[in-house]
Structures are given as C-alpha cells and as structure tokens.
Design an enzyme around this catalytic site. Structure first.
Site, PDB file in Angstrom:
ATOM      1  N   THR A   1     -16.991 -23.200   8.859  1.00 39.58           N
ATOM      2  CA  THR A   1     -15.918 -23.724   9.634  1.00 39.58           C
ATOM      3  C   THR A   1     -15.936 -25.223   9.399  1.00 39.58           C
ATOM      4  O   THR A   1     -17.047 -26.083   9.757  1.00 39.58           O
ATOM      5  CB  THR A   1     -15.923 -23.518  11.104  1.00 39.58           C
ATOM      6  OG1 THR A   1     -16.009 -22.127  11.404  1.00 39.58           O
ATOM      7  CG2 THR A   1     -14.925 -24.401  11.949  1.00 39.58           C
TER       8      THR A   1
ATOM      9  N   LYS B   1      -8.475 -21.711  11.881  1.00 38.03           N
ATOM     10  CA  LYS B   1      -9.486 -21.549  12.675  1.00 38.03           C
ATOM     11  C   LYS B   1      -9.544 -22.565  13.602  1.00 38.03           C
ATOM     12  O   LYS B   1     -10.134 -22.535  14.817  1.00 38.03           O
ATOM     13  CB  LYS B   1     -10.851 -21.948  11.826  1.00 38.03           C
ATOM     14  CG  LYS B   1     -12.283 -21.709  12.374  1.00 38.03           C
ATOM     15  CD  LYS B   1     -12.574 -20.422  13.097  1.00 38.03           C
ATOM     16  CE  LYS B   1     -13.577 -20.529  13.795  1.00 38.03           C
ATOM     17  NZ  LYS B   1     -15.036 -20.316  12.976  1.00 38.03           N
TER      18      LYS B   1
ATOM     19  N   LYS C   1     -18.918 -29.275  17.619  1.00 34.54           N
ATOM     20  CA  LYS C   1     -18.802 -29.811  15.896  1.00 34.54           C
ATOM     21  C   LYS C   1     -17.401 -29.202  15.713  1.00 34.54           C
ATOM     22  O   LYS C   1     -16.599 -29.913  15.324  1.00 34.54           O
ATOM     23  CB  LYS C   1     -19.850 -29.028  15.493  1.00 34.54           C
ATOM     24  CG  LYS C   1     -19.520 -29.348  13.703  1.00 34.54           C
ATOM     25  CD  LYS C   1     -18.840 -28.441  12.906  1.00 34.54           C
ATOM     26  CE  LYS C   1     -19.703 -27.167  12.621  1.00 34.54           C
ATOM     27  NZ  LYS C   1     -18.705 -26.036  11.791  1.00 34.54           N
TER      28      LYS C   1
END
Length: 289
Positions: free
Chosen positions: A98, A173, A241
């Site tokens: 990711t 995502k 994050k």
C-alpha cells in the site's frame, strides 16, 4: 508453473508467498530484510531464500513486492541490488505494497525502460485474508499485463480487479481505507453508546447487523471491541501511514475528506495512549479512556 520472486515477508507477505508455492505450484524465491525470516520461509515451504532482491529476481517471470512504504519500495526495486537490477526483459513486477500512486507511476516508468511490465496491486483483507488466501486485490496497469499476471495473483486472492491504468490500484486502496476509517469510528461510537445505555451489545449487533447498519467490521470486530481486545488485525501505525497517503493525495486532487482527517487524528490519540500496535478497532478505547 512460473518462476516467482517475492520480496517482503511481513505478516502479509509471508503467507502470500506461501500460497504462491503451495496453491500456485510455482518455483518461489524470497527475500526479506531480516534474512532469518526468509530462511524460515524457505524451510517451511520449500522455496529458496536469496541474499538480495536482485538475486531473487534473476530469471523470474514475476516479481512480487510487499513492503512497508514508498521509501522501502524504492529501496528494494530501484537501488543497485534492487529487483530491477536482476529482472529479465518481459518479466512483470507486481507491487502489493500500500503505497502512493506517484511511486507506482515511477516504478512503471522504470520497468518500461527495462522492457518489463508493472502492476500496482495493493490488497485488502488483513492478516487473516492473507493467511487464508482470500485477499481482495486492486490492480492498476494495462490489460495485457494484467491478464498475464492474474492467474498467478489468484493463488492468494478471492477477488482480483483491474481498476484502470497504473496508479489506479493504489487510488482504489485509498478509497478502501477512507471507507474503513469512517465505518470503524461509527461502530466504535455505536458500541460506546450502547454500553453507556446498559444494553447487551451482542443482542444489539445480532439485530442491527441484519439491517442497513451491517458491515464486515461489525460482524468481525464487535465481540473483541466489546471485550476491549485489540490484537486482531491491521495495526494503528499502519492505518495512519495509509491515511497519510490518502490525505496527501486529496491535497493533490482537491478531494474534501473532513471525516477521514478527523479519524486520522483520533488514531493519533490512540497512538498517544500506547496503542500503536493495536488493531484499527481500538478507536473505541479512545472513547472509553
């Protein structure tokens, strides 16, 4: 059977690489920054542990990466001993990290210069999804490259979708994480309200989960949340994050994400409570402190 390299054997990558070997039947070579983990994986699954990403990638038809962030990704791909130094012409790099859409586009350009294909392919489903081989994979890239890689990706996936050109997997995502952030906060507030009202949370969820309020988070996290157990999934540090990537992309594209920005700060509160490695459902702990 293909020759496959897998770079990054964390809580997601370790079982994903295992499925490529056991379910896919591929010849798998692995690299991990902590070499002992690569040796353990090779012993468990019968693959080969390599000393560098470049060594793992030599002769591979497909190279998979699943590391922490953009900087980690650049380190295992673009440096002198990165995978691109070892990849052969015609090989395909599939990135399951990711990361940002920007790094995806940079890697696609670097792969093109070497005559290799590239797909950004972040995953959703958490550690359990990785271990059970039922991840959802959101892919960005061209259709021809996607069709070549899809049968290999299927070894660890339940759903694989081509979302658009390079970067589209990462952008999808980001939407996934936006939706999760809002859902978990709503569920946390609902459980908190119910407990304050003296209701039996199990009975409440049994009813409302069958209606419009139902969600994966409700079905799979309400029991542990009610017990104050937060060791069952994706860590707060990693969610922050991811949300940082989301909010930076929103600044670039002009999207307005007031709830996401607020929940990001709530997760900062959880970190301040010492909950860095708690799972994302720990937003409830913040309300109950």
């Amino acid at each position: 059977m293909a020759t496959v390299a897998f770079i990054g054997l964390g809580v997601m990558g370790y079982p994903m690489a295992g499925h490529l070997k056991t379910k896919g039947g591929h010849d798998v070579r692995v690299y991990n920054r902590t070499s002992a983990k690569a040796e353990k994986w090779a012993s468990e699954f019968g693959g080969t542990a390599c000393a560098t990403p470049a060594e793992a990638a030599q002769g591979a038809d497909f190279v998979f990466t699943c590391v922490g962030n953009d900087d980690d990704l650049r380190a295992v791909t673009l440096t002198g001993d990165g995978v691109l130094a070892g990849m052969k012409e015609g090989a395909i790099l599939v990135d399951n990290t990711t990361a940002s859409a920007e790094v995806a586009r940079d890697l696609a350009a670097a792969c093109a210069e070497k005559g290799c294909g590239f797909l950004d392919a972040p995953v959703s489903g958490g550690q359990a999804g990785a271990e059970n081989g039922v991840l959802t994979v959101m892919v960005g890239g061209d259709e021809a490259t996607f069709e070549k890689a899809r049968p290999v990706i299927d070894a660890y996936a339940r759903m694989v979708g081509l979302m658009g050109p390079v970067g589209s997997g990462q952008l999808t995502k980001m939407i996934n994480q936006i939706c999760i952030a809002g859902l978990v906060q709503g569920l946390s507030e609902g459980i908190h309200f119910g407990k304050k009202s003296g209701l039996d949370i199990e009975k409440v969820v049994d009813v409302i989960s069958k209606g419009a309020a139902g969600s994966w988070q409700m079905e799979n996290r309400h029991k542990t949340m009610d017990k104050g157990e937060y060791e069952h999934g994706f860590a707060v540090d990693w969610m922050r994050k991811d949300l940082d990537i989301v909010l930076n992309e929103a600044k670039r594209n002009g999207a307005r994400l007031p709830v996401t920005a607020l929940v990001d700060q709530f997760y900062a509160d959880v970190q301040a409570m010492g909950g860095n490695r708690w799972d994302t459902s720990s937003l409830l702990a913040r309300l109950e402190k």
